[in-house]
Design an enzyme around this catalytic site. Structure first.
Site, PDB file in Angstrom:
ATOM      1  N   GLU A 182      -3.578   2.003   6.455  1.00 26.05           N
ATOM      2  CA  GLU A 182      -4.409   0.587   7.019  1.00 26.05           C
ATOM      3  C   GLU A 182      -5.692   0.918   7.229  1.00 26.05           C
ATOM      4  O   GLU A 182      -6.564   0.254   6.818  1.00 26.05           O
ATOM      5  CB  GLU A 182      -3.585   0.122   8.141  1.00 26.05           C
ATOM      6  CG  GLU A 182      -2.102  -0.603   8.044  1.00 26.05           C
ATOM      7  CD  GLU A 182      -1.551  -1.082   8.996  1.00 26.05           C
ATOM      8  OE1 GLU A 182      -1.856  -2.183   9.678  1.00 26.05           O
ATOM      9  OE2 GLU A 182      -0.460  -0.193   9.582  1.00 26.05           O
ATOM     10  N   HIS A 216       0.421  -7.629 -12.180  1.00 27.17           N
ATOM     11  CA  HIS A 216       0.246  -8.798 -11.145  1.00 27.17           C
ATOM     12  C   HIS A 216       1.070  -8.790  -9.985  1.00 27.17           C
ATOM     13  O   HIS A 216       1.853  -9.699  -9.355  1.00 27.17           O
ATOM     14  CB  HIS A 216       0.539 -10.207 -12.033  1.00 27.17           C
ATOM     15  CG  HIS A 216       0.040 -10.330 -13.279  1.00 27.17           C
ATOM     16  ND1 HIS A 216      -1.229 -11.084 -13.443  1.00 27.17           N
ATOM     17  CD2 HIS A 216       0.130  -9.669 -14.386  1.00 27.17           C
ATOM     18  CE1 HIS A 216      -1.560 -11.032 -14.685  1.00 27.17           C
ATOM     19  NE2 HIS A 216      -0.557 -10.071 -15.267  1.00 27.17           N
ATOM     20  N   SER A 255       5.006   0.322  18.057  1.00 24.62           N
ATOM     21  CA  SER A 255       4.472  -0.817  18.752  1.00 24.62           C
ATOM     22  C   SER A 255       4.361  -0.680  20.350  1.00 24.62           C
ATOM     23  O   SER A 255       5.330  -0.297  20.603  1.00 24.62           O
ATOM     24  CB  SER A 255       5.238  -2.180  18.100  1.00 24.62           C
ATOM     25  OG  SER A 255       5.179  -3.087  19.201  1.00 24.62           O
ATOM     26  N   LYS A 272       9.332  -0.857  15.776  1.00 20.64           N
ATOM     27  CA  LYS A 272       8.442  -0.606  14.813  1.00 20.64           C
ATOM     28  C   LYS A 272       7.873   0.741  14.326  1.00 20.64           C
ATOM     29  O   LYS A 272       7.782   1.717  15.339  1.00 20.64           O
ATOM     30  CB  LYS A 272       7.197  -1.319  15.287  1.00 20.64           C
ATOM     31  CG  LYS A 272       7.195  -3.000  15.163  1.00 20.64           C
ATOM     32  CD  LYS A 272       7.620  -3.395  13.797  1.00 20.64           C
ATOM     33  CE  LYS A 272       6.564  -3.278  12.658  1.00 20.64           C
ATOM     34  NZ  LYS A 272       5.451  -4.333  13.147  1.00 20.64           N
TER      35      LYS A 272
END
Ligand code: ARG
Length: 458
Positions: free
Chosen positions: A289, A155, A276, A282
């Site tokens: 992704e 979970h 970024s 970043k």
């Protein structure tokens, strides 16, 4: 004039021609198409349907056409619809009427099916190679970080400490099943449909098994209608592709989480990250992704292909031309994602300290305490309740279980002895999981050795 233009009024075409043409994408099949045509020509000659001289000139001209296409000199014509008729048109230009003999005892229906079978065969073999490369990267990282401990989750809540290597090997085994699916898909696809012609077979004395043998097939379809109606092998390939993508997506998701600041158990190498345009600090796990994102399109191709086929009466229907773009994209996407994931995994840097610290949080060794009580003769269900009360006590004091004293433990059950306190160490907890397939270091070392042997024997 169209190769099939005899019964049509001159000049028919236009928008509908652009709509029906597949040459924009099926040119990708040119090598399969030419190899299939050459095998067909050889068979026609062997059976006395055309002469050996005719077959020889057809085969040579097809070689030249293959080179023209390969070197970018070939001019594809929309009017010729697809790769099959573009190649045949050029053959006619080169050989005149002899070129027109190639399509004897053949239809584009069995021809395109043959090309697709060969394409799926090659595609599956490439995916299998790339799966092995990713498995090697996983085994490599598991070896480098063999003693690293992290919280295993259910979970997405901290559950029990596990070895990172054990977790990585779970993906090794998922990929092993994927590999099996592609090998089985390849084996089942390895039948030649050529000789079915349009759907009924032919009155010529053909020898389909000669073509099959020359092209490396295990055999021929038993039924000509099935041979030209079947796209199961395409669906099986995309299905196996969708499932391996789901596996890659789960791994990608974990890497995205684990590289995020609240976790920080792992850092992707700069080569597989991007920055970024506004925030100078970043470092984003874009590659992971995108693998996660591209899973959607492959699953989409599977749905599309199932829908294309579900209502089709036998035998060939033009709907089946829709099998190509999804298959091609599935092959490219899966191979690209496998290659990228192998690069990501192979260059991952794990932070052992942070992972171990996380494993010590969230009362992840509560089960150890319960198991201890069971060994003292307490029924498991009672032991569970006792330790549940201890967790509640720890929570009320804002400490982990190892922040409780022996007196606290004994206050909950007189069966606790001092050795119970040692069970609260996450490293000790992994060491205790010696059951088959469990996360104990000795088990994991054996599993790694087996995995290494499996890979070295490929
Ligand atoms: N371009 C077609 C396809 O991809 C080739 C087969 C066409 N056959 C036909 N009878 N129209 O399926």
């Amino acid at each position: 004039m169209k190769l099939w233009g005899g019964r049509f009024a001159p000049g028919a075409g236009g928008q509908a021609q652009r709509f029906t043409a597949s040459i924009g994408f099926d040119r990708r099949l040119y090598q399969e198409d030419i190899a299939g045509s050459q095998a067909h020509a050889r068979m026609l000659a062997a059976q006395g349907i055309i002469t050996p001289v005719e077959a020889g000139s057809i085969i040579d001209a097809l070689d030249e056409i293959g080179q023209e296409i390969g070197s970018g000199q070939f001019t594809f014509a929309l009017e010729d619809e697809d790769i099959h008729m573009n190649v045949e048109r050029r053959l006619l230009e080169k050989l005149g009427s002899v070129g027109g003999k190639l399509h004897t005892a053949r239809s584009r229906n069995d021809q395109v099916a043959l090309d697709m079978h060969m394409f799926v065969r090659n595609g599956a073999a490439e995916v299998v190679r790339r799966i092995t490369a990713l498995q090697s990267a996983l085994v490599d990282r598991a070896t480098v970080y063999q003693d690293a401990v992290m919280p295993g989750c259910t979970h997405l809540q901290a559950a029990q400490p596990v070895l990172l290597a054990h977790h990585l090997l779970a993906y090794f085994h998922m990929l092993e099943r994927d590999r099996g699916r592609f090998l089985e898909c390849r084996a089942r696809a390895n039948l030649s449909p050529l000789g079915a012609c349009a759907l009924a077979g032919t009155s010529f004395p053909i020898a389909p098994e000669l073509v099959a043998k020359e092209l490396g097939f295990d055999g021929v379809y038993a039924n000509s209608i099935d041979a030209v109606s079947d796209r199961d092998f395409v669906i099986e390939f995309i299905s196996a592709a969708a499932l391996v993508m789901v596996h890659l997506s789960r791994l990608a998701e974990e890497l995205v989480l684990w590289s995020s600041q609240p976790w920080a158990w792992v850092e992707l190498s700069d080569a597989y990250s991007t920055g970024s345009s506004i925030m100078p600090q970043k470092k984003n796990p874009d590659t992971a992704e995108l693998i996660r994102g591209k899973t959607g399109r492959v699953v989409g191709h599977l749905m599309a292909m199932l829908m294309v086929m579900k209502g089709l009466p036998l035998a060939y229907n033009s709907d089946m031309q829709e099998d190509k773009e999804g298959l091609f994209d599935a092959v490219d996407t899966v191979n690209g994602c496998l290659e990228t994931m192998a690069g990501i995994v192979g260059s991952l840097a794990f932070n052992r300290e942070r992972a171990l610290a996380a494993a010590a949080k969230g009362h992840t060794t509560a089960t150890e305490l319960a198991d201890y009580l069971v060994r003292q003769g307490v029924p498991f269900r009672e032991a569970h309740a006792v330790v549940g009360r201890l967790v509640r006590l720890a929570l009320s004091r804002g400490v982990e279980l190892d922040g409780l004293s022996l007196a606290d433990l004994q206050g909950a059950s007189s069966c606790f002895g001092p050795e119970a306190l040692q069970l609260l160490d996450p490293v000790a907890a992994t060491g205790a999981k010696t059951s088959p397939g469990g996360t104990a270091p000795a088990n994991v070392a054996r599993a790694l050795a087996v995995a290494r042997r499996v890979l070295s024997e490929r």
